[in-house]
Design a protein around this motif. Structure first.
Motif, PDB file in Angstrom:
ATOM      1  N   LYS A  82       0.837  -1.214   0.000  1.00  0.00           N
ATOM      2  CA  LYS A  82       0.000   0.000   0.000  1.00  0.00           C
ATOM      3  C   LYS A  82       0.866   1.257   0.000  1.00  0.00           C
ATOM      4  O   LYS A  82       0.566   2.228  -0.694  1.00  0.00           O
ATOM      5  CB  LYS A  82      -0.934   0.006   1.215  1.00  0.00           C
ATOM      6  N   GLU A  83       1.939   1.240   0.795  1.00  0.00           N
ATOM      7  CA  GLU A  83       2.850   2.392   0.850  1.00  0.00           C
ATOM      8  C   GLU A  83       3.514   2.635  -0.508  1.00  0.00           C
ATOM      9  O   GLU A  83       3.716   3.781  -0.909  1.00  0.00           O
ATOM     10  CB  GLU A  83       3.909   2.190   1.942  1.00  0.00           C
ATOM     11  N   LYS A 105       1.109   4.380  -2.665  1.00  0.00           N
ATOM     12  CA  LYS A 105       1.027   5.780  -2.218  1.00  0.00           C
ATOM     13  C   LYS A 105       2.244   6.567  -2.713  1.00  0.00           C
ATOM     14  O   LYS A 105       2.136   7.760  -3.001  1.00  0.00           O
ATOM     15  CB  LYS A 105       0.971   5.863  -0.692  1.00  0.00           C
TER      16      LYS A 105
END
Length: 124
Positions: A94-95, A98
């Motif tokens: 997820k990071e 992002k």
């Protein structure tokens, strides 16, 4: 038959770099390599690649930090990045999204799936 598409491959594992570089070159891509985010930055200062394949876990500036920096720079913001990493936890993935990656492949990778995705993103 060259595709006239340059890929910057960034990974601190020399054996992996060589393996993926050879696999992409056989399929018609021009490949530049870097073993650190600093080397990648030097490559980006020259001829801009059409795509970056970025390892996430590297000493010094890691791939996540490098992706964020690339996406914040107006000269490199539009270069698509695919993360290729042994890091497989949901939080890290997820990071990475992002930070601006277009896709995320977990090592060991299926080279045919990776090439298919590269072709889709680069429209070749």
């Amino acid at each position: 038959m060259g595709l006239d598409k340059k890929i910057l491959l960034v990974d601190d594992e020399e054996g992996y770099l060589s393996l993926i570089k050879d696999a992409l070159e056989v399929r018609g891509f021009e490949v530049a390599t870097a073993t650190s985010a600093i080397e990648a930055g030097l490559e980006l200062a020259g001829k801009k690649p059409d795509m970056i394949l970025m390892d996430i876990r590297m000493p010094g500036i890691n791939g996540m930090q490098a992706c964020s920096a690339i996406k914040k720079n107006s000269a490199t913001v539009n270069i698509p990045i695919i993360a290729v990493s042994a890091v497989s936890d949901d939080h890290s993935i997820k990071e990475a999204y992002k930070a601006g990656v277009s896709d995320y492949f977990i090592k060991p990778i299926d080279i045919e799936k990776l090439v298919k995705r590269i072709r889709e993103i680069l429209k070749v």
